[in-house]
Write a protein that holds these residues in place. Structure first.
Motif, PDB file in Angstrom:
ATOM      1  N   THR A 102       4.200 -17.757 -27.053  1.00  0.00           N
ATOM      2  CA  THR A 102       2.923 -17.638 -27.761  1.00  0.00           C
ATOM      3  C   THR A 102       1.759 -17.711 -26.780  1.00  0.00           C
ATOM      4  O   THR A 102       0.791 -16.945 -26.884  1.00  0.00           O
ATOM      5  CB  THR A 102       2.798 -18.752 -28.815  1.00  0.00           C
ATOM      6  N   ALA A 103       1.853 -18.636 -25.825  1.00  0.00           N
ATOM      7  CA  ALA A 103       0.789 -18.773 -24.826  1.00  0.00           C
ATOM      8  C   ALA A 103       0.639 -17.490 -24.014  1.00  0.00           C
ATOM      9  O   ALA A 103      -0.483 -17.088 -23.680  1.00  0.00           O
ATOM     10  CB  ALA A 103       1.088 -19.950 -23.906  1.00  0.00           C
ATOM     11  N   LEU A 104       1.746 -16.822 -23.703  1.00  0.00           N
ATOM     12  CA  LEU A 104       1.682 -15.553 -22.970  1.00  0.00           C
ATOM     13  C   LEU A 104       0.936 -14.496 -23.777  1.00  0.00           C
ATOM     14  O   LEU A 104       0.085 -13.771 -23.244  1.00  0.00           O
ATOM     15  CB  LEU A 104       3.092 -15.055 -22.642  1.00  0.00           C
ATOM     16  N   MET A 141     -13.697 -22.827 -26.735  1.00  0.00           N
ATOM     17  CA  MET A 141     -13.917 -22.828 -28.193  1.00  0.00           C
ATOM     18  C   MET A 141     -12.784 -23.568 -28.883  1.00  0.00           C
ATOM     19  O   MET A 141     -11.621 -23.424 -28.529  1.00  0.00           O
ATOM     20  CB  MET A 141     -13.991 -21.391 -28.720  1.00  0.00           C
ATOM     21  N   SER A 142     -13.107 -24.364 -29.873  1.00  0.00           N
ATOM     22  CA  SER A 142     -12.110 -25.114 -30.625  1.00  0.00           C
ATOM     23  C   SER A 142     -12.233 -24.767 -32.102  1.00  0.00           C
ATOM     24  O   SER A 142     -13.331 -24.537 -32.607  1.00  0.00           O
ATOM     25  CB  SER A 142     -12.332 -26.612 -30.405  1.00  0.00           C
ATOM     26  N   LEU A 143     -11.111 -24.723 -32.796  1.00  0.00           N
ATOM     27  CA  LEU A 143     -11.118 -24.467 -34.232  1.00  0.00           C
ATOM     28  C   LEU A 143     -10.842 -25.766 -34.966  1.00  0.00           C
ATOM     29  O   LEU A 143     -10.086 -26.610 -34.482  1.00  0.00           O
ATOM     30  CB  LEU A 143     -10.048 -23.437 -34.597  1.00  0.00           C
ATOM     31  N   ASN A 144     -11.441 -25.932 -36.152  1.00  0.00           N
ATOM     32  CA  ASN A 144     -11.155 -27.159 -36.880  1.00  0.00           C
ATOM     33  C   ASN A 144      -9.761 -27.092 -37.502  1.00  0.00           C
ATOM     34  O   ASN A 144      -9.173 -26.026 -37.648  1.00  0.00           O
ATOM     35  CB  ASN A 144     -12.246 -27.453 -37.934  1.00  0.00           C
ATOM     36  N   ASP A 179      -8.287 -20.533 -22.388  1.00  0.00           N
ATOM     37  CA  ASP A 179      -7.241 -21.494 -22.019  1.00  0.00           C
ATOM     38  C   ASP A 179      -7.267 -22.750 -22.886  1.00  0.00           C
ATOM     39  O   ASP A 179      -6.209 -23.275 -23.253  1.00  0.00           O
ATOM     40  CB  ASP A 179      -7.379 -21.890 -20.549  1.00  0.00           C
ATOM     41  N   ASP A 180      -8.457 -23.250 -23.202  1.00  0.00           N
ATOM     42  CA  ASP A 180      -8.548 -24.470 -24.012  1.00  0.00           C
ATOM     43  C   ASP A 180      -7.985 -24.248 -25.408  1.00  0.00           C
ATOM     44  O   ASP A 180      -7.296 -25.120 -25.963  1.00  0.00           O
ATOM     45  CB  ASP A 180     -10.001 -24.949 -24.113  1.00  0.00           C
ATOM     46  N   ALA A 216       3.930 -24.596 -16.473  1.00  0.00           N
ATOM     47  CA  ALA A 216       4.320 -23.188 -16.539  1.00  0.00           C
ATOM     48  C   ALA A 216       3.244 -22.302 -15.915  1.00  0.00           C
ATOM     49  O   ALA A 216       3.535 -21.438 -15.077  1.00  0.00           O
ATOM     50  CB  ALA A 216       4.575 -22.781 -17.988  1.00  0.00           C
ATOM     51  N   PHE A 217       1.986 -22.519 -16.287  1.00  0.00           N
ATOM     52  CA  PHE A 217       0.908 -21.694 -15.732  1.00  0.00           C
ATOM     53  C   PHE A 217       0.634 -22.037 -14.266  1.00  0.00           C
ATOM     54  O   PHE A 217       0.272 -21.151 -13.482  1.00  0.00           O
ATOM     55  CB  PHE A 217      -0.346 -21.817 -16.592  1.00  0.00           C
TER      56      PHE A 217
END
Length: 264
Positions: free
Chosen positions: A165-167, A1-4, A176-177, A229-230
């Motif tokens: 933040t990613a964690l 999913m992507s946000l504008n 992930d995307d 990192a991941f």
């Protein structure tokens, strides 16, 4: 999913003396829930806050500031409202060493591709500083009323803060995307920082023989940094769940508590 981009911009907090400040809330999870806003913010360093910035921090009822800068960087102290608590969790990578790498590039003494330097930072954040992130996250889970709302930051708010933040997003179930999409937004919200450093590099290239574009990877975030990192997490621990449980000390129960705090 992507946000504008409009939705991403709505999560930013425009301050006069602080770059890259964003509410981590407002993102959806793969389970169809949403991260609550006005609880947790990420930013660049707070050592240049203006009076109006500090009033805005007070208006948002920020209880605690978490500072990931290293022990030399914090000599430029955060300028905070008097009522706001401060906690230093030093991460001694992607700080002074990043400035040192900048100078090595200028002098023609860089050991390799500057992008590789920050790829390696991704490895180091996992291997050496997961304990630091664990302490920070577990304190939020165990004592949310003492910690939230909160701002956490490093120097530019892109590497140490970006991985942290990613964690959080991964623990909350963000895809992930979308995690990568959010990570890369630092390039947009640090555009003035990036261009200022590129301008300096171009001036210095008039006196030193180097390509100023070699500096750009040190000023930006790139997919390869977070991917490394991941990749390190999956290589060393087999799965994120195992890493979270054994290294971050966040098992399914604690992950559930984190979701109770942040999801609606």
């Amino acid at each position: 999913m992507s946000l504008n981009l409009k939705l991403h911009r709505e999560r930013t907090v425009p301050l006069e003396g602080v770059l890259n400040m964003r509410d981590i809330g407002g993102l959806p999870t793969d389970e169809g829930r949403w991260i609550r806003t006005n609880l947790l913010y990420r930013s660049a360093a707070l050592n240049k806050t203006t009076r109006l910035d500090r009033e805005e921090i007070s208006r948002r009822k920020i209880k605690k500031i978490i500072d990931f800068r290293d022990n030399k960087e914090i000599r430029k102290q955060d300028r905070l409202p008097k009522e706001t608590a401060y906690k230093h969790y030093p991460i001694e990578v992607a700080g002074i060493d990043l400035k040192r790498e900048f100078l090595q590039v200028i002098r023609g003494k860089a050991s390799g591709n500057p992008e590789d330097f920050l790829v390696k930072v991704g490895q180091i954040l996992v291997k050496k500083y997961s304990v630091t992130y664990s302490k920070w996250l577990n304190d939020i889970i165990d004592h949310p009323h003492k910690n939230l709302p909160q701002i956490y930051h490093c120097a530019a708010g892109k590497d140490r803060t970006g991985f942290g933040t990613a964690l959080i997003y991964k623990l909350l179930g963000v895809g992930d995307d979308l995690i990568m999409e959010d990570y890369l937004l630092s390039n947009l919200f640090l555009d003035s920082f990036i261009e200022h450093n590129m301008f300096k590099a171009k001036l210095l290239s008039l006196f030193y023989r180097f390509d100023p574009e070699m500096i750009r990877p040190l000023t930006e975030v790139r997919p390869s940094y977070l991917k490394e990192a991941f990749k390190t997490i999956y290589k060393d621990y087999g799965s994120f769940k195992e890493y979270a449980s054994k290294i971050l000390l966040i098992d399914e129960y604690k992950q559930g508590r984190l979701k109770e705090i942040f999801l609606e």
